[in-house]
Design an enzyme around this catalytic site. Structure first.
Site, PDB file in Angstrom:
ATOM      1  N   LYS A 186       0.857  -1.197   0.000  1.00 40.45           N
ATOM      2  CA  LYS A 186       0.000   0.000   0.000  1.00 40.45           C
ATOM      3  C   LYS A 186       0.886   1.237   0.000  1.00 40.45           C
ATOM      4  CE  LYS A 186      -2.112   2.672   2.842  1.00 40.45           C
ATOM      5  NZ  LYS A 186      -1.958   3.895   2.026  1.00 40.45           N
ATOM      6  N   GLU A 260       9.461   1.165  10.837  1.00 39.07           N
ATOM      7  CA  GLU A 260      10.517   2.140  10.500  1.00 39.07           C
ATOM      8  C   GLU A 260       9.873   3.506  10.648  1.00 39.07           C
ATOM      9  OE1 GLU A 260      13.709   1.877   9.479  1.00 39.07           O
ATOM     10  OE2 GLU A 260      13.852  -0.299   9.368  1.00 39.07           O
ATOM     11  N   CYS A 296      13.244  10.677   7.110  1.00 42.67           N
ATOM     12  CA  CYS A 296      13.347  10.183   8.484  1.00 42.67           C
ATOM     13  C   CYS A 296      14.773  10.298   9.010  1.00 42.67           C
ATOM     14  CB  CYS A 296      12.902   8.732   8.531  1.00 42.67           C
ATOM     15  SG  CYS A 296      13.805   7.697   7.359  1.00 42.67           S
ATOM     16  N   GLU A 395       9.826  15.864  15.508  1.00 44.76           N
ATOM     17  CA  GLU A 395      10.212  15.682  14.105  1.00 44.76           C
ATOM     18  C   GLU A 395       9.472  16.725  13.264  1.00 44.76           C
ATOM     19  OE1 GLU A 395       8.712  12.286  11.839  1.00 44.76           O
ATOM     20  OE2 GLU A 395      10.728  11.983  11.034  1.00 44.76           O
TER      21      GLU A 395
HETATM   22  P1  NAD Z   1       1.969   8.214   7.946  1.00 47.79           P
HETATM   23  O1  NAD Z   1       2.177   7.438   9.176  1.00 47.79           O
HETATM   24  O2  NAD Z   1       1.011   9.333   7.940  1.00 47.79           O
HETATM   25  O3  NAD Z   1       1.494   7.250   6.751  1.00 47.79           O
HETATM   26  C1  NAD Z   1       2.261   6.122   6.366  1.00 47.79           C
HETATM   27  C2  NAD Z   1       1.351   5.091   5.711  1.00 47.79           C
HETATM   28  O4  NAD Z   1       0.418   4.604   6.675  1.00 47.79           O
HETATM   29  C3  NAD Z   1       0.523   5.619   4.552  1.00 47.79           C
HETATM   30  O5  NAD Z   1       0.498   4.642   3.548  1.00 47.79           O
HETATM   31  C4  NAD Z   1      -0.846   5.814   5.177  1.00 47.79           C
HETATM   32  O6  NAD Z   1      -1.900   5.764   4.243  1.00 47.79           O
HETATM   33  C5  NAD Z   1      -0.901   4.634   6.121  1.00 47.79           C
HETATM   34  N1  NAD Z   1      -1.841   4.775   7.226  1.00 47.79           N
HETATM   35  C6  NAD Z   1      -2.381   5.902   7.742  1.00 47.79           C
HETATM   36  N2  NAD Z   1      -3.167   5.604   8.804  1.00 47.79           N
HETATM   37  C7  NAD Z   1      -3.119   4.262   8.957  1.00 47.79           C
HETATM   38  C8  NAD Z   1      -3.701   3.351   9.873  1.00 47.79           C
HETATM   39  N3  NAD Z   1      -4.485   3.766  10.855  1.00 47.79           N
HETATM   40  N4  NAD Z   1      -3.410   2.040   9.760  1.00 47.79           N
HETATM   41  C9  NAD Z   1      -2.588   1.607   8.773  1.00 47.79           C
HETATM   42  N5  NAD Z   1      -2.007   2.413   7.863  1.00 47.79           N
HETATM   43  C10 NAD Z   1      -2.272   3.731   7.955  1.00 47.79           C
HETATM   44  O7  NAD Z   1       3.425   8.698   7.505  1.00 47.79           O
HETATM   45  P2  NAD Z   1       3.822   9.667   6.294  1.00 47.79           P
HETATM   46  O8  NAD Z   1       3.387  11.054   6.636  1.00 47.79           O
HETATM   47  O9  NAD Z   1       3.447   9.085   4.982  1.00 47.79           O
HETATM   48  O10 NAD Z   1       5.413   9.567   6.361  1.00 47.79           O
HETATM   49  C11 NAD Z   1       6.183  10.372   7.178  1.00 47.79           C
HETATM   50  C12 NAD Z   1       6.720   9.605   8.368  1.00 47.79           C
HETATM   51  O11 NAD Z   1       7.388   8.437   7.926  1.00 47.79           O
HETATM   52  C13 NAD Z   1       7.754  10.408   9.127  1.00 47.79           C
HETATM   53  O12 NAD Z   1       7.546  10.282  10.521  1.00 47.79           O
HETATM   54  C14 NAD Z   1       9.056   9.749   8.720  1.00 47.79           C
HETATM   55  O13 NAD Z   1      10.104   9.927   9.640  1.00 47.79           O
HETATM   56  C15 NAD Z   1       8.654   8.328   8.569  1.00 47.79           C
HETATM   57  N6  NAD Z   1       9.605   7.587   7.730  1.00 47.79           N
HETATM   58  C16 NAD Z   1      10.429   6.671   8.335  1.00 47.79           C
HETATM   59  C17 NAD Z   1      11.376   5.986   7.564  1.00 47.79           C
HETATM   60  C18 NAD Z   1      12.333   5.000   8.200  1.00 47.79           C
HETATM   61  O14 NAD Z   1      12.966   4.251   7.466  1.00 47.79           O
HETATM   62  N7  NAD Z   1      12.481   4.983   9.516  1.00 47.79           N
HETATM   63  C19 NAD Z   1      11.457   6.239   6.198  1.00 47.79           C
HETATM   64  C20 NAD Z   1      10.601   7.177   5.626  1.00 47.79           C
HETATM   65  C21 NAD Z   1       9.671   7.844   6.400  1.00 47.79           C
END
Ligand code: NAD
Length: 494
Positions: A186, A260, A296, A395
């Protein structure tokens, strides 16, 4: 003004339909529902894509589940060959995929091409690691044969964030597939286009159901987390969503959930460092050109020794100020917009709070001149940041670097470790023992000494504390998509 290549790309993307990959077919959502994202550079509507729901997840699960035994029966070497083939297909379509990411995410085309390359490198690496799915023979007794095997989970869910769309969509299917699982992927709500195109490109490369791609937001994401048949969830995204997934998963079954998550990463610069190189690395460490700082791993807290702070900060500010914001399709652009209004508001909210708490804007903080549309924020350096300020702890996920001055290495380490997160960290010093001592004591899963930003296939990447559970980009990731089984054959050696 919108770049002509941008306009052409938007027209091409709008002039065709977009469907999900389920069971080898390109399909619409069962309800027919669609949603359209917003081009972060122009504010124009992006093409409508399927808005998947629980039922679409169920169909994807049925397809993935039906394909799982056949896929697991193929040898790891052969699965790896197909995974490398995926890499080759993505490489053949690198320009097209990068263009879709530039539209969706807003980051410069050159950076998005590099993201395709990173995906292909990862698929290439994992594709060659199939023979590492080994077990052991354990001499636990002299008469019986004791051995272990690594078995796949069956159906695996991969839930992705927005900040590197094709890099994650491509690279994150490699390990679960090589390990013998089928996958439901997804992509993020904001950035679905390149993953959907990848689905079209791979429909004939993989057997039907081995890879399924469902688009939408929290609804299909939560449905994957709650699905009782999916025992392995690999999530990349925010801490809040990661915790929600852990909770939802625990409601229905015992699942292996890897996370992650975010970071608030420190770069420590000691007075004996090569300051020119450290300044350059501090700019690179913010990942401004790749994702407007929406990364991240960005080293967004610069902890610099008081004695060299002015010199270092001057050089970092010059580096930030030299970056040109603009249309991602303009080759002269270094930094694009933030992905969405939500990100833009979040960054501004934190900048306002920093101003209120007394931080100084050494550069940036506003909208770049001449860019009236889109979610642009100038690359920003905040000085005079104190450890209690929100910008020193939360963050930001944007182009904002906070500078804190310290009196010695111990104080730097204490501040580096004082936040909830623990993803990456960097240390700049010419003294070998200081470097090792600080690297060892940083509460972070991934540390650079005299560097920043870069990842290397095979080197495990993963967070500590609120930054997550598990390691990726390495053999650990491959093995994490297997379950260990121990077998004892009685009297085999008697
Ligand atoms: P997010 O948590 O808003 O969304 C991530 C994914 O989760 C999306 O596909 C979203 O549709 C889905 N999602 C949303 N609500 C959900 C739920 N209740 N249950 C299951 N899935 C759900 O994150 P974002 O804004 O897309 O990304 C930014 C974040 O990701 C930042 O905190 C960043 O640090 C982190 N990130 C971490 C890494 C790593 O490797 N550690 C890499 C990239 C990004």
């Amino acid at each position: 003004m919108i770049h002509p290549d941008h306009e052409n790309a938007a027209d091409r993307a709008a002039g065709r339909s977009w469907g999900m990959l389920v069971g080898g077919e390109i399909v619409q959502a069962r309800t027919g529902a669609t949603y359209a994202g917003v081009d972060p550079t122009t504010g124009a509507a992006l093409p409508a894509v399927p808005d998947g729901d629980e039922f679409d997840v169920e169909l994807a699960y049925e397809a993935a589940s039906a394909a799982a035994p056949g896929w697991a029966a193929i040898s790891p070497v052969e699965r790896g060959r197909l995974v490398r083939r995926i890499g080759a297909v993505l490489a053949e379509h690198a320009d097209e995929l990068a263009i879709l990411d530039a539209l969706d995410l807003g980051s410069p085309l050159a950076a998005m091409r590099l993201d395709v390359l990173r995906a292909t490198e990862s698929l290439e690496s994992f594709g060659g690691w199939g023979l590492n799915l080994t077990g052991e023979v354990i001499p636990a007794s002299t008469e019986h044969l004791h051995f272990t095997q690594r078995r796949p989970y069956g159906v695996v869910a991969r839930i992705l964030p927005f900040n590197h769309p094709i890099m994650f969509a491509g690279s994150k299917i490699a390990a679960p597939l090589v390990a013998g699982n089928t996958v439901i992927l997804k992509p993020a709500h904001q950035t679905p286009l390149s993953a959907l195109r990848m689905g079209e490109l791979l429909a004939d490369v993989l057997p039907p159901g081995v890879l399924n791609i469902v688009t939408g937001g929290a609804v299909p994401g939560a449905a994957l987390a709650r699905h009782p048949g999916i025992a392995r969830i690999a999530f990349i995204g925010s801490e809040a969503t990661g915790r929600a997934i852990q909770r939802a998963a625990a409601e229905v079954a015992v699942k292996h959930v890897s996370l992650e998550l975010g970071g608030k990463n420190a770069m420590i610069v000691l007075p004996d460092a090569d300051l020119d190189a450290a300044a350059e690395s501090a700019v690179q460490g913010m990942n401004l050109t790749a994702s407007t700082g929406q990364s991240c791993g960005s080293t967004s807290r610069l902890l610099v020794h008081r004695s060299c702070a002015d010199e270092l900060v001057d050089a970092v500010v010059a580096g930030f100020a030299a970056l040109r914001c603009g249309d991602p399709f303009d080759p002269a652009t270094d930094v694009g917009p933030l992905v969405s209004e939500q990100q833009y508001r979040k960054v501004h909210e934190l900048l306002t709070s920093a101003r209120g708490e007394g931080a100084t804007f050494a550069t940036g903080g506003g909208r770049p001149a001449g860019l009236d549309a889109g979610w642009f924020v100038e690359p920003t350096v905040l000085t005079g940041v104190s450890p209690r300020m929100r910008v020193a702890n939360e963050e930001i996920f944007g182009p904002v670097l906070s500078v804190l001055t310290v009196d010695d290495a111990e104080q730097a380490l204490m501040l580096a470790n004082a936040v909830d997160y623990g993803l990456t960290g960097a240390v700049w010093t010419r003294d070998l023992s200081s470097a090792h001592r600080l690297a060892a004591r940083l509460d972070a899963g991934f540390v650079w000494v005299n560097g920043s930003s870069r990842h290397f296939p095979g080197v495990p990447y993963g967070g500590w504390k609120a930054s997550g559970i598990g390691s990726e980009e390495s053999l650990d990731e491959l093995l994490s998509f297997t379950r260990l089984k121990a077998v004892t054959v009685f009297n085999a050696l008697a």
